[in-house]
Design an enzyme around this catalytic site. Structure first.
Site, short mmCIF file in Angstrom:
data_model
loop_
_atom_site.label_atom_id
_atom_site.label_comp_id
_atom_site.label_asym_id
_atom_site.label_seq_id
_atom_site.Cartn_x
_atom_site.Cartn_y
_atom_site.Cartn_z
CG HIS A 1 3.19 0.88 -5.56
ND1 HIS A 1 3.34 1.89 -4.66
CD2 HIS A 1 3.81 -0.20 -5.03
CE1 HIS A 1 4.01 1.45 -3.62
NE2 HIS A 1 4.31 0.18 -3.81
N GLY B 1 0.82 -1.22 0.00
CA GLY B 1 0.00 0.00 0.00
C GLY B 1 0.84 1.26 0.00
NE ARG C 1 10.65 1.82 5.43
CZ ARG C 1 10.45 0.54 5.15
NH1 ARG C 1 10.55 0.14 3.91
NH2 ARG C 1 10.17 -0.31 6.10
#
Ligand code: PAF
Length: 282
Positions: free
Chosen positions: A37, A31, A187
């Site tokens: 992504h 996620g 992150r």
């Protein structure tokens, strides 16, 4: 987009699609989705009829409890991004669905699990092996897509596929970078303004290391120059910078290896960032 939380429902739907001759592409994620992504989803769409994305923050791959607690969770925004990207199925299970009981399996990834992130994050790749194998069992994909930012993870997963004899093709996909070169990562959202500014030094230092490598500097010289540059930034703490072969991350041997990979892991404040660059030799 179908949003499913139970393995049984997912299996039912995918069995039907497979019976109709559809190929299944799988993008496993934790996620906090970003353009990197979405690029995996797009590559999967080009190669498969149906794309399944999973979002599951896997507790067994976090060797640091604080890292697990602070891992960003943005399911609403993630869902919107996946809908806009025309992803077909989101699998979003709870921890109890993936781990109804403790997973006691231990994998033997050999050297891959003893070096670099394997050495600095004990148990991490075992946890990755546990969850990815469970997800592969649930999805049974024809192809699975992983980002090359996690270079070592891709090698570990290929090794797991080999050992467990999964019939899935592992496709590794290029790193997407921010405008200043920082590799996209979930992150990055955890960095404060100062840390984010400092983080842009990482791709810059890597690029300089690549140029030094291409102009024939020795690995030792490049490593110490990177160390000096990283240590000059007070917000950084270097875990490692290494230059290895791309096959199994063992020592790079210029007489047999046609390419090398430079890998770095560095704490920027409390946030651990990784990056890598593949360099061709000739
Ligand atoms: O790369 C990741 O996001 C995770 O390690 C993965 C492959 C989804 C397994 O939890």
């Amino acid at each position: 987009m179908n949003i499913l939380t139970q393995k049984a429902e997912l299996k039912g739907l995918l069995d039907e699609l497979r019976a109709k001759g559809k190929t299944i592409g799988f993008v496993p994620t934790m996620g906090a989705l970003h353009a990197g992504h979405i690029s995996l989803i797009e590559i999967a769409q080009q190669q498969c009829h149906i794309v399944v994305c999973s979002i599951f923050v896997n507790p067994t791959q976090f060797n640091d409890k604080k890292d697990l607690e602070r891992y960003p969770r943005t399911i609403e925004k993630d869902t919107e991004l996946l809908v806009n990207a025309k992803c077909d199925i989101l699998f979003y299970p709870e921890v109890g669905e993936m781990y109804p009981e403790e997973d006691k399996r231990t994998f033997d990834f050999g050297f891959l699990d003893r070096t670099l992130d394997g050495a600095f994050r004990p148990g991490h790749f075992n946890g990755v092996g546990q969850i990815v194998s469970k997800l592969f069992d649930a999805v049974k994909p024809h192809k699975a897509f992983f980002g090359e930012k996690d270079f070592q993870q891709v090698l570990v997963i290929k090794e797991m596929v080999r050992q467990l004899n999964y019939k899935v093709e592992i496709i590794s996909c290029p790193i997407l970078r921010e405008k200043d070169g920082l590799a996209m990562s979930s992150r990055n959202t955890l960095l404060n303004e100062l840390e984010r500014a400092a983080a842009s030094l990482i791709p810059k230092i890597m690029k300089e290391a690549k140029m030094d490598f291409e102009s024939g500097a020795s690995i030792e010289v490049i490593k110490s120059s990177v160390k000096v540059k990283i240590e000059a930034e007070p917000l950084f703490k270097l875990d490692y910078f290494e230059i290895r072969n791309t096959r199994d991350l063992n020592e790079f041997n210029p007489s047999i290896d046609k390419e090398a990979v430079m890998l770095i892991a560095v704490f920027c404040g409390r946030i651990r960032l990784i990056d890598n660059l593949v360099v061709k030799t000739n």
